[in-house]
Design an enzyme around this catalytic site. Structure first.
Site: not given
Length: 216
Positions: A34, A60-63
């Site tokens: 990431r 960038i989205s939360q994992p």
């Protein structure tokens, strides 16, 4: 900083620890770095339990959200997948690990070029990326076995459901501009449409012809 260790810790605590059980999704999250998909100055925060800014008022989205949406698509590795909202390219890379072919659309040119560079660096040759209004989908390449929308929409665009193959799944955040619910739409083998709601979420706005306008 040892990113391999922090990535493994992320998966153990944020992904497995929150109930993600699809082994292929877990393995993809373990594999994809990431930190490659964020600005170098933010690399140390790449595996934090949060979304991160990537410029152009995008994130960038939360994992966990990446893992959950990927799991909801129920991919086996043979699918043709459409992603609307390439953003950083991180979700794209996860999809590239989980499916046969990914078609992804990004409306912001600078983000698309940066994502393409990161994807090429990691040798994801099964990704087709174009710049344009993602809310249109990609009719020329339809039907798709799975479609994922990585921005919040006011409703489920009917034409995206039309671009699903029989048996296909569409995962999309639906709601107002501040709060949405993650929804999976399935086009059954007989053509009937079923919907299943998942968790509350908050995404950036889906901007385009079939989403929100940029001025709202």
């Amino acid at each position: 900083m040892n990113f391999d260790i922090t990535r493994r810790r992320m998966v153990e605590t944020q992904i497995i620890g929150r109930g993600i059980t699809d082994r292929r999704v877990i393995d993809a999250m373990l594999k994809v770095p990431r930190n490659i998909f964020v600005e170098e100055a933010m690399a140390a925060q790449a595996y934090s339990d949060s979304s991160l800014p990537i410029g152009e008022k995008q994130t960038i989205s939360q994992p966990y959200m990446v893992a959950l949406m990927s799991e909801m698509l129920q991919l086996t590795g043979r699918e043709k997948v459409l992603e609307l909202g390439t953003g950083s390219g991180y979700q794209t890379a996860i999809l590239a690990e989980l499916s046969n072919r990914v078609y992804t659309v990004e409306r912001i040119r600078s983000l698309a070029l940066r994502a393409r560079k990161a994807l090429d660096r990691l040798h994801y040759l099964n990704v087709n990326l174009k710049i344009g209004d993602g809310t249109d989908g990609w009719a020329a390449e339809a039907p798709f076995d799975a479609i994922i929308v990585t921005a919040g929409a006011p409703d489920v665009p009917a034409h995206l459901v039309d671009q699903l193959a029989l048996g296909g799944r569409l995962v999309i955040p639906v709601g107002n501009q501040l709060d949405q619910t993650l929804v999976r739409v399935t086009k059954e083998k007989d053509g009937t449409i079923t919907c299943q709601e998942s968790v509350p979420c908050r995404f950036v706005k889906l901007i385009g012809k079939y989403g929100w306008s940029g001025e709202e």
